[in-house]
Design an enzyme around this catalytic site. Structure first.
Site, PDB file in Angstrom:
ATOM      1  N   GLU A 169      -1.159  -5.386   6.661  1.00 18.97           N
ATOM      2  CA  GLU A 169      -1.816  -6.231   5.661  1.00 18.97           C
ATOM      3  C   GLU A 169      -0.831  -7.108   4.894  1.00 18.97           C
ATOM      4  O   GLU A 169      -1.144  -8.220   4.510  1.00 18.97           O
ATOM      5  CB  GLU A 169      -2.609  -5.347   4.693  1.00 18.97           C
ATOM      6  CG  GLU A 169      -3.515  -6.147   3.774  1.00 18.97           C
ATOM      7  CD  GLU A 169      -4.730  -5.364   3.306  1.00 18.97           C
ATOM      8  OE1 GLU A 169      -5.204  -4.477   4.041  1.00 18.97           O
ATOM      9  OE2 GLU A 169      -5.200  -5.649   2.196  1.00 18.97           O
ATOM     10  N   TYR A 226      -3.044   5.303  -1.987  1.00 21.67           N
ATOM     11  CA  TYR A 226      -3.810   4.063  -2.062  1.00 21.67           C
ATOM     12  C   TYR A 226      -4.677   4.029  -3.317  1.00 21.67           C
ATOM     13  O   TYR A 226      -5.470   4.932  -3.559  1.00 21.67           O
ATOM     14  CB  TYR A 226      -4.695   3.939  -0.815  1.00 21.67           C
ATOM     15  CG  TYR A 226      -5.277   2.562  -0.639  1.00 21.67           C
ATOM     16  CD1 TYR A 226      -4.439   1.453  -0.542  1.00 21.67           C
ATOM     17  CD2 TYR A 226      -6.644   2.368  -0.580  1.00 21.67           C
ATOM     18  CE1 TYR A 226      -4.959   0.187  -0.387  1.00 21.67           C
ATOM     19  CE2 TYR A 226      -7.178   1.096  -0.413  1.00 21.67           C
ATOM     20  CZ  TYR A 226      -6.323   0.010  -0.328  1.00 21.67           C
ATOM     21  OH  TYR A 226      -6.840  -1.242  -0.187  1.00 21.67           O
TER      22      TYR A 226
END
Ligand code: ZN
Ligand code: ZN
Ligand code: ZN
Lengths: 697, 79
Positions: free
Chosen positions: A13, A321
């Site tokens: 990402e 996360y």
């Protein structure tokens, strides 16, 4: 120089994530770094296979209308690389890097963050830049070597359809609403006024802004109502204690005075004593919302800032996360290992020893769950090279985590009831008997302790005073970024990942301002018009229903084509209704905007006389003449009568300049083509030689 | 001219009020209800004193209510 195939192509990402992934996957932890058009590309070797990991920078593609006409409804769209529609976007090199690597790739593994956005980013790159339709998927919650390797060996054979479809659906829906209502509103204004101004309001922004404006409307018509409280202080064992009267608020002055009169001998009798010890459990693990609230409370970081800092900590592999709703921390995370690693940091060392010395250690959990990730927790990886903000947030996250393993605290609450004639009073004390988890969570938990000395039933208590105090009810409090986020959660609009960004957009579009959030005149005008002509965009119902639909798509992994057809149909009907109303909406928008420009408060500066009021231009209601006056004129306690006369013709505008002679604010005076910047004082030495209106500036 | 604009802010008047715009009409209603509660709280209180005391409360008072109180106290010729 091209990279020789065949290889496995990994889609990451962000560049920082790509670097971590590559290092973890490479057998020798030494991947080779290559640059393709400046984009860092990593080559790892593993089991005789070459893995080439390429980063994106968030989204590389964006939706764009198929038709070029500037009208509405717009219901057809396609994905195009962002740099084509937006020249400022710096994504072209990334697009080129992916394209150049697609031919020799034998397999693709999507390695983006495991959530809706990550799935969409991976899918779009796969389909539109690599020209493939199949990829494997690595799923991880931290960027630690352990988790990355596990995610690699357990990778699934395909993308997560639930995440992908609900993520795509959100993009389509938000894009459809955004572009159509932006066009509809701007065109409505243009058709009645010939003025062009982009007025856009997104699907989730509408109700969020609506909540801010509604609250402000309430504040604007608020009338404070008087009430009375009984304030008193007792002396027990020579120490002073605040005493609470049985009724917290009295609505009549007379009643308050009578109580004070009844109690004027200032002597009471202890009629009851009670004491109870209650356990207090630690707070649940952090999900994103809780972390954002706690971080606002202790550091005053806005929710979007907290998310950014948390993301940086995640990319450094120090925490898990952060975009998670979960308050769960399963034992499979390996808490013993994490704790042991955290214990190596001296600040936490002694706490960890205490926790690990216990036979059983299991973190306390909350109720909320998340499909993809556990609650936010430290990974144990040493926090190296953190900036001061990251350090603060990291400390908060670690301490919250440690507190989950602590014993419940025990708090003793003591109450002494004292009767003065027929009136009941109460002294309250509280004390931490056993600290438990609180020790680990300090300084983020604080309790005002006060212990009451032992006293016997029926003993006499002397008061130092018993008085009544007049007070007034207060208007509702304005939202700050943290409470506005709570409101959005309550109304079930937006998602954990999008809420902070939506608030930020409202700020950047000039609809709201301030840390105590107020709507701007523009925000008020837009909501005012929509409220009276088209409330569906301001009410939460439609937005909330769409959120539910999207949740369902994720859970049931349903196909979104049919859902989109029905959403487009609804939107088309709504826009038809808008179109029928367009003239009314346009006129009302135009009138509101005009009014706004007229009423934009002409503040000249702070009053130098009273130092409290603002100098503003006002028009005398009798003579119609304008002059500058202090806003503290109406404040009875100040009654500042400062005024400065103004010329009766031409336009006057404030400037941010101060007069070099007397420090008073300067204004811009424009008549026809002549413009002057002048001091507001008539007696100012600066005016001695330019009387008569000579041109300057 | 005077009949179609709010006496306080020069906005369009609200049809049902005759004198004020929508916001100032709303403020007027709230002010009247407020006065009744103040009367109950203090037993007796002249209207002008109520307005003056309200203005002394500064930011506690809503902006539209403040406008109206200033208007009624300083610019209203007939009560
Ligand atoms: Zn002043
Ligand atoms: Zn001057
Ligand atoms: Zn008005």
């Amino acid at each position: 120089m091209p990279i020789k195939g065949p290889y496995v192509l990994g889609v990451a990402e962000k560049p920082q994530a790509a670097s971590r992934l590559a290092r973890a996957l490479d057998e020798n932890k030494k991947p080779v770094l290559k640059k393709i058009k400046g984009v860092p590309v990593y080559i790892s070797l593993r089991d005789g296979k070459k893995i080439v990991i390429v980063p994106a920078v968030g989204h590389l593609l964006t939706l764009s209308p198929l038709s070029k006409s500037w009208n509405y409804p717009v219901l057809d769209y396609h994905w195009v690389p962002s740099h084509i529609t937006n020249s400022k976007s710096r994504t072209k090199n990334f697009v080129d890097a992916f394209k150049s690597l697609s031919k020799e790739a034998s397999e693709i593994i999507v390695m983006t963050d495991y959530d809706r956005e990550g799935e969409v980013i991976g899918f779009l790159i796969l389909k539109y830049l690599l020209g493939k339709n199949k990829a494997e998927r690595m799923k991880f919650s931290t960027l630690t070597t352990r988790d990355i390797n596990e995610a690699y060996s357990k990778r699934s054979k395909q993308l997560d359809i639930g995440f992908l479809n609900s993520g795509l659906l959100r993009h389509y829906v938000d894009w459809l609403y955004g572009i159509n209502y932006s066009r509809a509103l701007s065109l409505a204004l243009k058709r009645v006024s010939n003025r062009f101004k982009t007025i856009s309001i997104g699907r989730v922004q509408g109700p969020t802004l609506g909540a801010v404006v509604n609250l402000e409307n309430e504040i604007n018509i608020f009338v404070p109502i008087p009430f009375w409280t009984i304030e008193s202080e007792a002396i027990i064992s020579k120490k002073k204690f605040i005493v609470f009267y049985e009724k917290t608020k009295l609505s009549k002055e007379k009643e308050a005075n009578e109580i004070v009169k009844d109690c004027q001998n200032l002597v009471g009798i202890v009629t009851d004593i009670s004491e109870e010890q209650t356990p207090q459990y630690s707070f649940p693990p952090f999900n994103l919302g809780d972390l954002q609230r706690e971080s606002y409370k202790h550091f005053k970081y806005s929710p979007s800032k907290t998310l950014k800092i948390a993301e940086a900590l995640y990319l450094k592999a120090t925490i898990s996360y952060p975009r998670t709703d979960s308050q769960k921390l399963p034992m499979t995370l390996g808490h013993k290992t994490i704790l042991t690693k955290i214990g190596k940091q001296t600040v936490y060392g002694s706490f960890v020893v205490e926790i690990l010395n216990r036979k059983k250690f299991k973190p306390r959990e909350g109720r909320r769950t998340d499909a993809a990730h556990p609650a936010i927790h430290p990974t144990g990886k040493p926090p190296i090279a953190l900036n001061s903000k990251e350090k603060k947030l990291y400390d908060l996250i670690v301490k919250r985590y440690l507190a989950l393993f602590g014993k419940p605290a025990s708090i003793s609450r003591k109450k002494i009831e004292i009767k003065v004639n027929s009136h009941k009073f109460e002294v309250r004390g509280s004390q931490i008997i056993e600290e438990g988890w609180i020790k680990y969570y300090k300084p983020y938990f604080y309790m005002n302790e006060s212990s009451i000395p032992d006293i016997a039933l029926n003993s006499q208590v002397n008061f130092s005073f018993i008085e009544s105090k007049e007070d007034f009810s207060s208007p509702p409090r304005r939202f700050n970024e943290s409470t506005l986020l709570n409101k959005m959660e309550e109304e079930k609009i937006g998602t954990k990942a999008t809420r902070a960004g939506i608030i930020e957009t409202l700020f950047s579009r000039g609809y709201i301002k301030g840390s105590e959030i107020k709507p701007t005149p523009l925000g008020t005008a837009v909501v005012g018009v929509l409220n009276s002509h088209y409330p569906v965009l301001i009410k939460s119902d439609m937005t909330r229903e769409l959120e539910t639909t999207m949740e369902e798509v994720q859970e049931k992994q349903s196909n979104i084509d049919e859902i989109l057809i029905s959403i487009k149909k609804d939107l088309r009907d709504m826009l038809k209704l808008f179109h029928e109303n367009e003239t009314n909406i346009g006129i009302s928008l135009y009138e509101n905007l005009l009014n706004l420009e007229k009423k934009e408060p002409v503040l000249i500066g702070k009053c130098s006389e009273c130092k409290i009021g603002d100098l503003r231009i006002i028009k005398s209601k009798k003579s119609g003449k304008r002059f500058i006056a202090c806003s503290a004129y109406f404040d009875k306690t100040i009654n500042c009568t400062v005024t400065f006369p103004l010329p009766s013709y031409g336009t006057i505008k404030p400037t941010d300049k101060k007069c070099p002679f007397d420090g008073l604010p300067m204004v811009e005076w424009r008549t026809g083509r002549t413009k002057r910047v002048m001091c507001i004082s008539m007696d100012c030495p600066s005016k001695a030689n330019i009387k008569g209106g000579k041109k300057s500036g | 001219m005077d009949d179609i604009k709010c006496k306080i802010c020069q906005d369009k008047i609200d049809k049902s009020s005759g004198k004020f715009c929508f916001n100032h009409k709303l403020a007027k209603t709230k002010l009247q209800n407020g006065y009744e509660l103040w009367l109950k709280a203090y037993d007796s209180l002249p209207y002008d004193d109520f307005l003056q005391r309200l203005l002394d409360l500064g930011d506690l008072v809503g902006a539209f209510v403040k406008d109206l109180a200033e208007f009624e106290l300083y610019f209203q010729e007939t009560k």
